[in-house]
Enzyme design. Sequence first.
Site, PDB file in Angstrom:
ATOM      1  N   CYS A  45       0.882  -1.258   0.010  1.00 56.73           N
ATOM      2  CA  CYS A  45      -0.041   0.023  -0.099  1.00 56.73           C
ATOM      3  C   CYS A  45       0.830   1.157  -0.221  1.00 56.73           C
ATOM      4  O   CYS A  45       1.915   1.442   0.736  1.00 56.73           O
ATOM      5  CB  CYS A  45      -0.825   0.041   1.325  1.00 56.73           C
ATOM      6  SG  CYS A  45      -1.793   1.572   1.592  1.00 56.73           S
TER       7      CYS A  45
ATOM      8  N   CYS B 120      -0.409   6.167   7.065  1.00 64.13           N
ATOM      9  CA  CYS B 120      -1.779   6.011   7.376  1.00 64.13           C
ATOM     10  C   CYS B 120      -1.559   5.415   8.924  1.00 64.13           C
ATOM     11  O   CYS B 120      -0.777   4.427   9.142  1.00 64.13           O
ATOM     12  CB  CYS B 120      -2.598   5.039   6.567  1.00 64.13           C
ATOM     13  SG  CYS B 120      -4.115   4.267   6.908  1.00 64.13           S
TER      14      CYS B 120
ATOM     15  N   CYS C  57      -7.919   1.944  -0.537  1.00 64.53           N
ATOM     16  CA  CYS C  57      -7.420   1.292   0.590  1.00 64.53           C
ATOM     17  C   CYS C  57      -7.513  -0.218   0.551  1.00 64.53           C
ATOM     18  O   CYS C  57      -8.494  -0.878  -0.148  1.00 64.53           O
ATOM     19  CB  CYS C  57      -8.459   1.459   1.767  1.00 64.53           C
ATOM     20  SG  CYS C  57      -7.966   0.669   3.202  1.00 64.53           S
TER      21      CYS C  57
ATOM     22  N   GLN D 164     -19.680  -7.887  12.549  1.00 61.26           N
ATOM     23  CA  GLN D 164     -18.422  -8.204  12.686  1.00 61.26           C
ATOM     24  C   GLN D 164     -17.670  -7.784  11.274  1.00 61.26           C
ATOM     25  O   GLN D 164     -18.283  -7.966  10.250  1.00 61.26           O
ATOM     26  CB  GLN D 164     -18.062  -9.568  12.823  1.00 61.26           C
ATOM     27  CG  GLN D 164     -18.257 -10.279  13.980  1.00 61.26           C
ATOM     28  CD  GLN D 164     -17.154 -10.026  15.149  1.00 61.26           C
ATOM     29  OE1 GLN D 164     -16.185  -9.577  14.460  1.00 61.26           O
ATOM     30  NE2 GLN D 164     -17.446 -10.135  16.410  1.00 61.26           N
TER      31      GLN D 164
ATOM     32  N   PHE E 169     -23.496  -8.381  25.938  1.00 56.69           N
ATOM     33  CA  PHE E 169     -23.030  -7.605  24.920  1.00 56.69           C
ATOM     34  C   PHE E 169     -23.087  -8.081  23.624  1.00 56.69           C
ATOM     35  O   PHE E 169     -22.400  -8.456  22.628  1.00 56.69           O
ATOM     36  CB  PHE E 169     -21.584  -7.537  25.020  1.00 56.69           C
ATOM     37  CG  PHE E 169     -20.950  -6.777  26.703  1.00 56.69           C
ATOM     38  CD1 PHE E 169     -20.984  -5.725  26.884  1.00 56.69           C
ATOM     39  CD2 PHE E 169     -20.588  -7.918  27.381  1.00 56.69           C
ATOM     40  CE1 PHE E 169     -20.734  -5.266  28.051  1.00 56.69           C
ATOM     41  CE2 PHE E 169     -20.421  -7.470  28.707  1.00 56.69           C
ATOM     42  CZ  PHE E 169     -20.335  -6.308  29.039  1.00 56.69           C
TER      43      PHE E 169
ATOM     44  N   GLU F 240     -27.819  -5.863  25.484  1.00 54.78           N
ATOM     45  CA  GLU F 240     -27.041  -4.827  24.791  1.00 54.78           C
ATOM     46  C   GLU F 240     -27.498  -3.418  25.172  1.00 54.78           C
ATOM     47  O   GLU F 240     -28.801  -3.313  25.354  1.00 54.78           O
ATOM     48  CB  GLU F 240     -27.372  -4.831  23.300  1.00 54.78           C
ATOM     49  CG  GLU F 240     -26.501  -4.015  22.218  1.00 54.78           C
ATOM     50  CD  GLU F 240     -25.072  -4.017  22.609  1.00 54.78           C
ATOM     51  OE1 GLU F 240     -24.590  -2.737  22.918  1.00 54.78           O
ATOM     52  OE2 GLU F 240     -24.252  -5.115  22.629  1.00 54.78           O
TER      53      GLU F 240
ATOM     54  N   ASP G 291     -18.858 -10.748  25.350  1.00 58.64           N
ATOM     55  CA  ASP G 291     -18.147 -10.159  24.342  1.00 58.64           C
ATOM     56  C   ASP G 291     -18.141  -8.540  24.556  1.00 58.64           C
ATOM     57  O   ASP G 291     -18.761  -7.936  23.693  1.00 58.64           O
ATOM     58  CB  ASP G 291     -18.869 -10.496  22.989  1.00 58.64           C
ATOM     59  CG  ASP G 291     -18.034 -10.037  21.726  1.00 58.64           C
ATOM     60  OD1 ASP G 291     -16.873  -9.684  22.164  1.00 58.64           O
ATOM     61  OD2 ASP G 291     -18.326 -10.123  20.520  1.00 58.64           O
TER      62      ASP G 291
ATOM     63  N   CYS H  15     -11.748  -8.386  22.595  1.00 59.67           N
ATOM     64  CA  CYS H  15     -10.960  -7.755  21.494  1.00 59.67           C
ATOM     65  C   CYS H  15      -9.846  -6.804  22.069  1.00 59.67           C
ATOM     66  O   CYS H  15      -9.237  -6.078  21.172  1.00 59.67           O
ATOM     67  CB  CYS H  15     -11.881  -6.626  20.698  1.00 59.67           C
ATOM     68  SG  CYS H  15     -12.757  -5.546  21.759  1.00 59.67           S
TER      69      CYS H  15
END
Length: 584
Positions: free
Chosen positions: A169, A175, A277, A406, A437, A458, A506, A533
């Site tokens: 890239c 970036c 991108c 996702q 979540f 949620e 999650d 995450c």
Amino acid sequence: MVAPLSVSGIRRLNYPPWLQNFRRTKILNFPSSSSSLTTVASLPSSSLFPTEDSENTQLQTKIISPAGETLTKPSNGSKSKANDTNNKKNNKVSYFPKRGQTLELVCETLAFKGKGVCKVADTGFVVMCDRALPGERFIGRVTRKKDNYAEVTKVKTITPHLDYVEAPCEYASHCGGCKTQNLLYEGQIRAKEEQVRELVVHVGKFSDKDPEFNSIMKPIVPCDIQFHYRNKMEFSFGPKPWLPPKFLEEGLDDSVGYALGLHAPGFFDKILNVHKCLLQSEPANKVLAAVQDIWRDPGLGLSPYDVHSHAGFLKHLMLRTGRNVENGLPELMVNFVTSSRKPELLNSVVEKIAVIPEVVSIMNNVNTSVGNTSVGEEEYTLYGKSTITEVLRGLAFQISANSFFQTNTRQAEVLYKLIEDCACLRGDGSEIVLDLFCGTGTIGLTLAKRVGSVYGYEVVPQAILDARQNAKLNGIHNATFIEGDLNKIDEKFGNDFPKPDIVITDPNRPGMHIKLIKFLLKLKAKRIIYVSCNPATCARDLHYLCHGVSDQNIRGRYRLSSIQPVDMFPHTPHVECVCLLEFT
């Protein structure tokens, strides 16, 4: 690379394609504006911040490096002064580097968020550098200094890192998205796996000397597709393009022209022009190029939003890619986020991108606030339909402009299969699943047809509406979705559902609130599947659930059976984990 050449006495520059585009757009007569990263704090605190030695607090302070090693530095006591004197006599390097000082460093490993971890020669003082990669020797200038670590900016690479590859890239060096694109992919996943391991040991307090540890800590699951995997990208408009400092030093002017692209690392108000991108789909790149080609036309009267003056019309361009359920072909949603509702201003752009075959939806979110969010208070359909669809584990999901879904659909298939494996379902359809979540319900819904019932929680109202709609779309009637803030639960929480056999949690990056951890320890579900995450907060929560919280007299009740890292986002520092805990 920018290489100065001398031709017949005239100095000439070879610029990368994106910079050539910038130079071409400069000569247009643009109308004026309508107006008259990663911090170290995101790392686990136990990795970088000092803890006092209870036996001899006057003599030394411990520093735990991100790699988990214990370093020592002199304190302010008398022996410290004596040591300082001796150091001066011996002409040794000062323990604390000064701001503005340049150092020759070697990157040892990557910390969470992708910063390179280095140590000052002779002292072992920890230094963090963005975009430094393992094995790289470089010159760094100290930009920020704390008591026990410093941040440096790379000035010059002396020797490249161990697994150097040419980044495909053209924006990769500047970036904020793909910080590790010039690191061989095998090196990327090796670093991510090591990060998770170190955090589980040093934050989660799980001993790697335990004979069972290696069977608990699973090898990372790589991503088969390293480019064009993102189904959602968000670009920002700005009143002027940002240029890297080295190009400004070459005399290029960044004061003319508008910008549409990605934020420069660490800045909310600086936009790097991006025409393509490599992380998003090819149809999305077609749309980005088409918008870049037309929106600066003075005759259209379009102005970019200025985050300082709060004037201007165009705020964000969001592109989402899905799949048609019937034929499997890609379908694209284009979402313009604007500061007010003026659909007539968007007509020309809409007409140009509507002819792209994959475009089936063009939306306008109107966000009148001064904040930088892309979620609007009002939403309008400018072309086509208001949702696109995606297929995940045999289920169809409708995705609206502001839905959570996702970001890497193909790797989400892998992630959800790992979650199902951890669930160890009996197969008789009797289990009760609590999905915390839950977002738009994707995890719970993929399990629903094999269990008795699913209860999802949620805080985002639109996500709950989407979850209910997705259940209806797939003919699932045993899933209940409830709106609620899991950071503010009270004694009544749990009254709306029977005791679950399996809890799936999650959470977002901050992890779980201690109130929720106390609830789960009291609930005593047979299995908890923790999907994370953020491995730093995940390790902390695993510690609480398994080992308890001594200062709050909370006893841990779970055993960590497995932790599986998954690379969802190649070329970025992000890593997901699927952790299985079993009640003891």
